[in-house]
Design a protein around this motif. Structure first.
Motif, PDB file in Angstrom:
ATOM      1  N   ARG A  46      90.643  34.001  87.661  1.00  0.00           N
ATOM      2  CA  ARG A  46      89.753  32.880  87.312  1.00  0.00           C
ATOM      3  C   ARG A  46      89.304  32.125  88.566  1.00  0.00           C
ATOM      4  O   ARG A  46      89.974  32.178  89.599  1.00  0.00           O
ATOM      5  CB  ARG A  46      90.454  31.921  86.347  1.00  0.00           C
ATOM      6  CG  ARG A  46      91.536  31.104  86.984  1.00  0.00           C
ATOM      7  CD  ARG A  46      92.157  30.142  86.008  1.00  0.00           C
ATOM      8  NE  ARG A  46      93.405  29.613  86.527  1.00  0.00           N
ATOM      9  CZ  ARG A  46      93.492  28.542  87.317  1.00  0.00           C
ATOM     10  NH1 ARG A  46      92.404  27.886  87.653  1.00  0.00           N
ATOM     11  NH2 ARG A  46      94.657  28.129  87.756  1.00  0.00           N
ATOM     12  N   ARG A  47      88.195  31.416  88.401  1.00  0.00           N
ATOM     13  CA  ARG A  47      87.650  30.648  89.529  1.00  0.00           C
ATOM     14  C   ARG A  47      88.546  29.455  89.822  1.00  0.00           C
ATOM     15  O   ARG A  47      88.967  28.750  88.907  1.00  0.00           O
ATOM     16  CB  ARG A  47      86.248  30.144  89.169  1.00  0.00           C
ATOM     17  CG  ARG A  47      85.152  30.803  89.960  1.00  0.00           C
ATOM     18  CD  ARG A  47      83.838  30.104  89.737  1.00  0.00           C
ATOM     19  NE  ARG A  47      83.547  29.179  90.810  1.00  0.00           N
ATOM     20  CZ  ARG A  47      83.272  27.887  90.630  1.00  0.00           C
ATOM     21  NH1 ARG A  47      83.247  27.377  89.451  1.00  0.00           N
ATOM     22  NH2 ARG A  47      82.994  27.109  91.658  1.00  0.00           N
ATOM     23  N   ILE A  48      88.856  29.231  91.072  1.00  0.00           N
ATOM     24  CA  ILE A  48      89.589  28.022  91.461  1.00  0.00           C
ATOM     25  C   ILE A  48      88.641  27.216  92.336  1.00  0.00           C
ATOM     26  O   ILE A  48      88.378  27.593  93.484  1.00  0.00           O
ATOM     27  CB  ILE A  48      90.909  28.370  92.210  1.00  0.00           C
ATOM     28  CG1 ILE A  48      91.795  29.264  91.324  1.00  0.00           C
ATOM     29  CG2 ILE A  48      91.660  27.115  92.593  1.00  0.00           C
ATOM     30  CD1 ILE A  48      93.049  29.800  92.006  1.00  0.00           C
ATOM     31  N   SER A  49      88.103  26.142  91.767  1.00  0.00           N
ATOM     32  CA  SER A  49      87.037  25.408  92.474  1.00  0.00           C
ATOM     33  C   SER A  49      87.504  24.859  93.819  1.00  0.00           C
ATOM     34  O   SER A  49      86.730  24.795  94.771  1.00  0.00           O
ATOM     35  CB  SER A  49      86.479  24.298  91.594  1.00  0.00           C
ATOM     36  OG  SER A  49      87.529  23.581  91.016  1.00  0.00           O
ATOM     37  N   GLY A  50      88.787  24.481  93.888  1.00  0.00           N
ATOM     38  CA  GLY A  50      89.315  23.949  95.147  1.00  0.00           C
ATOM     39  C   GLY A  50      89.240  24.968  96.275  1.00  0.00           C
ATOM     40  O   GLY A  50      88.978  24.621  97.421  1.00  0.00           O
ATOM     41  N   ASP A  52      87.104  27.596  96.324  1.00  0.00           N
ATOM     42  CA  ASP A  52      85.679  27.827  96.631  1.00  0.00           C
ATOM     43  C   ASP A  52      85.160  26.731  97.560  1.00  0.00           C
ATOM     44  O   ASP A  52      84.260  26.944  98.364  1.00  0.00           O
ATOM     45  CB  ASP A  52      84.858  27.845  95.338  1.00  0.00           C
ATOM     46  CG  ASP A  52      85.189  29.065  94.486  1.00  0.00           C
ATOM     47  OD1 ASP A  52      85.660  30.063  95.060  1.00  0.00           O
ATOM     48  OD2 ASP A  52      84.995  29.009  93.256  1.00  0.00           O
ATOM     49  N   ALA A  53      85.769  25.546  97.417  1.00  0.00           N
ATOM     50  CA  ALA A  53      85.318  24.403  98.223  1.00  0.00           C
ATOM     51  C   ALA A  53      85.639  24.564  99.699  1.00  0.00           C
ATOM     52  O   ALA A  53      85.021  23.912 100.540  1.00  0.00           O
ATOM     53  CB  ALA A  53      85.967  23.130  97.696  1.00  0.00           C
ATOM     54  N   GLU A  56      82.645  25.810 101.276  1.00  0.00           N
ATOM     55  CA  GLU A  56      81.679  24.697 101.297  1.00  0.00           C
ATOM     56  C   GLU A  56      82.010  23.745 102.462  1.00  0.00           C
ATOM     57  O   GLU A  56      81.121  23.290 103.187  1.00  0.00           O
ATOM     58  CB  GLU A  56      81.798  23.963  99.954  1.00  0.00           C
ATOM     59  CG  GLU A  56      80.818  22.833  99.743  1.00  0.00           C
ATOM     60  CD  GLU A  56      81.208  21.994  98.511  1.00  0.00           C
ATOM     61  OE1 GLU A  56      81.712  22.564  97.518  1.00  0.00           O
ATOM     62  OE2 GLU A  56      81.023  20.766  98.578  1.00  0.00           O
ATOM     63  N   TYR A 207      89.101  17.980  96.344  1.00  0.00           N
ATOM     64  CA  TYR A 207      89.630  19.087  95.540  1.00  0.00           C
ATOM     65  C   TYR A 207      91.132  19.187  95.784  1.00  0.00           C
ATOM     66  O   TYR A 207      91.578  19.000  96.922  1.00  0.00           O
ATOM     67  CB  TYR A 207      88.977  20.422  95.926  1.00  0.00           C
ATOM     68  CG  TYR A 207      87.487  20.453  95.683  1.00  0.00           C
ATOM     69  CD1 TYR A 207      86.975  20.811  94.439  1.00  0.00           C
ATOM     70  CD2 TYR A 207      86.597  20.121  96.697  1.00  0.00           C
ATOM     71  CE1 TYR A 207      85.612  20.838  94.218  1.00  0.00           C
ATOM     72  CE2 TYR A 207      85.224  20.135  96.483  1.00  0.00           C
ATOM     73  CZ  TYR A 207      84.739  20.491  95.236  1.00  0.00           C
ATOM     74  OH  TYR A 207      83.393  20.519  95.024  1.00  0.00           O
ATOM     75  N   GLU A 213      98.770  27.448  92.409  1.00  0.00           N
ATOM     76  CA  GLU A 213      97.492  27.853  93.016  1.00  0.00           C
ATOM     77  C   GLU A 213      97.631  27.973  94.538  1.00  0.00           C
ATOM     78  O   GLU A 213      96.932  28.762  95.169  1.00  0.00           O
ATOM     79  CB  GLU A 213      96.387  26.850  92.668  1.00  0.00           C
ATOM     80  CG  GLU A 213      95.996  26.904  91.195  1.00  0.00           C
ATOM     81  CD  GLU A 213      95.013  25.812  90.803  1.00  0.00           C
ATOM     82  OE1 GLU A 213      94.473  25.894  89.694  1.00  0.00           O
ATOM     83  OE2 GLU A 213      94.800  24.868  91.585  1.00  0.00           O
TER      84      GLU A 213
END
Lengths: 266, 206
Positions: A46-50, A52-53, A56, A207, A213
């Motif tokens: 699953r996507r872990i936004s932290g 992906d950040a 960024e 994040y 995680e």
């Protein structure tokens, strides 16, 4: 007690057989999924936004022409969170090296210094830019918790990094660092398995990587099948634990205590 | 070989310490205890690396007269002074080393720690701003817990402290334990990956 059992019990603590069984099952799950991954089976994560950040944050630092600060916590290499942090540092360095952004790594424990140096060096080599590696960016600050905090805060205020990445084992210094980073306007990604510090990071960082995680980060960032396989193994173990918890709760409700008492570690 | 040898050492050492948990044999436990002591000695030697790093990084700043180079002189002077005082005259109570530590280092650390109170206030202010449904739930629960933990809570409603205990012991603890179980499994998984050499990023050597 038979003499054979007596002899065996001096070489194996039968009170801890439950731990061995669970550990064995867990290892089996992990190796099974690693094998599946090796065979080429695609594994969904699953996507872990932290996480992906992080990319960024690196992009932002590139645009601003400012460095990235990586903080690996205040524990030594005997703490698995620090080990995980060093693994993440390697992955982050690879990303950072591609964008030519300086990476500052203040360290709290002297034993972590050579490991961090190797992880960073490795990251630059993997990115094909070994010459960009600057040994002086990995700085030992102090073993003392708040001396280290003061040193890191000083770097945040003087160098004004565009992004602060905090992964590892943190204690009371977590909020002091995260709030200082917030005041400098840096994008902040933090991750720890120390549950008492998680609320501080959730509040002060953009994040937060929560608990497990942190240990999944390496697999997530590298996308290496073997590492993804181990993630799947952990997930299956968690599923088994949930079933055991539900079953244990039900049996306890009906007065059957033998099942749950088997799990006690003596 | 540069990679294989450390992996083999890591594997043997890791499984030796796992076995120590299951093997009650006194000699085995004694060996594990001894190896643990070696680790402490090796870690102590790492301080030489730490001091070396500080001297290298800061002396280059002084040499190039980069920004804040004056402070670096102060830092290195302090380092040298404390090493001389510590090795030369000891670190026990009544020594100059101890006096400097208690009257300079100690208050400075206390100052840093006390900053936490102000940071908690500023962080709490941001956390309790009700912008979403979740933030509202967090804010309301936090206010209830705070009121329930002081005498005025009981004064307002007698079972208030018991209700707060329920919040802390049931929903709060359940979430906490879920995170702890997940983290523990993640830690075991990472340990296993390091032991069998699947995870080698930290090792370098290419």
């Amino acid at each position: 007690m038979s003499p054979i059992f007596f002899y065996l019990s001096s070489w194996f603590d039968f009170n801890r057989i439950n731990v061995l069984v669970i550990l064995g099952l867990f290892f089996a799950f992990v190796f099974y999924f690693i094998n599946q991954a090796k065979k080429g089976k695609s594994l969904f994560v699953r996507r872990i936004s932290g996480l992906d950040a992080i990319e960024e944050a690196v992009g932002r630092a590139t645009e601003m022409g400012k460095p990235i600060l990586y903080i690996s916590g205040i524990e030594d290499m005997d703490n698995l969170q620090t080990v995980a942090s060093m693994i993440i540092l390697g992955n982050v360095t690879e990303m950072v090296a591609r964008y030519d952004v300086p990476l500052l790594v203040p360290i709290c424990r002297p034993f972590v210094v050579p490991v961090a140096e190797e992880a960073v060096k490795q990251g630059y080599i993997k990115a094909g830019k070994p010459d960009a590696y600057d040994k002086n960016n990995i700085r030992y600050i102090s073993d003392e918790q708040f001396a280290y905090t003061a040193g890191v805060n000083g770097i945040m205020l003087r160098e004004r990094p565009a992004a602060n990445l905090m992964f590892g084992s943190f204690f009371a210094e977590s909020l002091i660092m995260a709030e200082t980073g917030f005041s400098t306007g840096a994008i902040q990604v933090a991750g720890t398995a120390n549950i008492h510090q998680l609320p501080f990071f959730v509040v002060a960082c953009d994040y937060t990587i929560i608990g497990e995680e942190l240990f999944a980060t390496s697999a997530y960032l590298s996308k290496e099948p073997k590492l993804l396989g181990s993630l799947k193994g952990s997930d299956l173990a968690k599923f088994l634990i949930i079933i055991i918890l539900i079953l244990g709760a039900l049996l306890e409700t009906f007065g059957i205590t033998k099942f749950s008492s088997w799990f006690f570690v003596r | 070989m540069r990679r294989e040898v450390p992996i083999v050492i890591c594997f043997l050492a890791g499984f030796f310490f796992i076995s120590d948990f299951f093997i009650p044999e006194p000699h085995w436990t004694q060996i594990a205890h001894r190896v643990n002591q070696w680790a402490i000695i090796v870690i102590a030697f790492a301080y030489v690396l730490g001091v070396g790093n500080i001297v290298r990084v800061n002396s280059q700043v002084i040499k190039r007269k980069e920004r804040d180079w004056g402070y670096k002189i102060l830092l290195l002077s302090g380092l040298v002074l404390m090493i001389i005082l510590g090795i030369g005259f000891g670190i026990k109570e009544g020594t100059t080393f101890n006096w400097i530590f208690m009257n300079a280092m100690y208050p400075m650390q206390a100052t840093m720690f006390s900053l936490l109170a102000f940071y908690i206030a500023s962080a709490a202010f941001r956390a309790f701003r009700i912008r979403t449904w979740e933030a509202a739930l967090l804010g309301v629960t936090a206010v209830l817990v705070m009121i329930g933990r002081v005498p005025v809570g009981e004064f307002l409603w007698r079972p208030f402290p018991d209700f707060i205990e329920w919040i802390m012991n049931v929903p709060q603890l359940a979430a906490k334990r879920a995170i702890m179980i997940g983290a523990a499994l993640g830690a075991i998984s990472t340990g296993l990956k390091v032991l069998v050499g699947l995870e080698r990023t930290y090792m370098g050597g290419e």
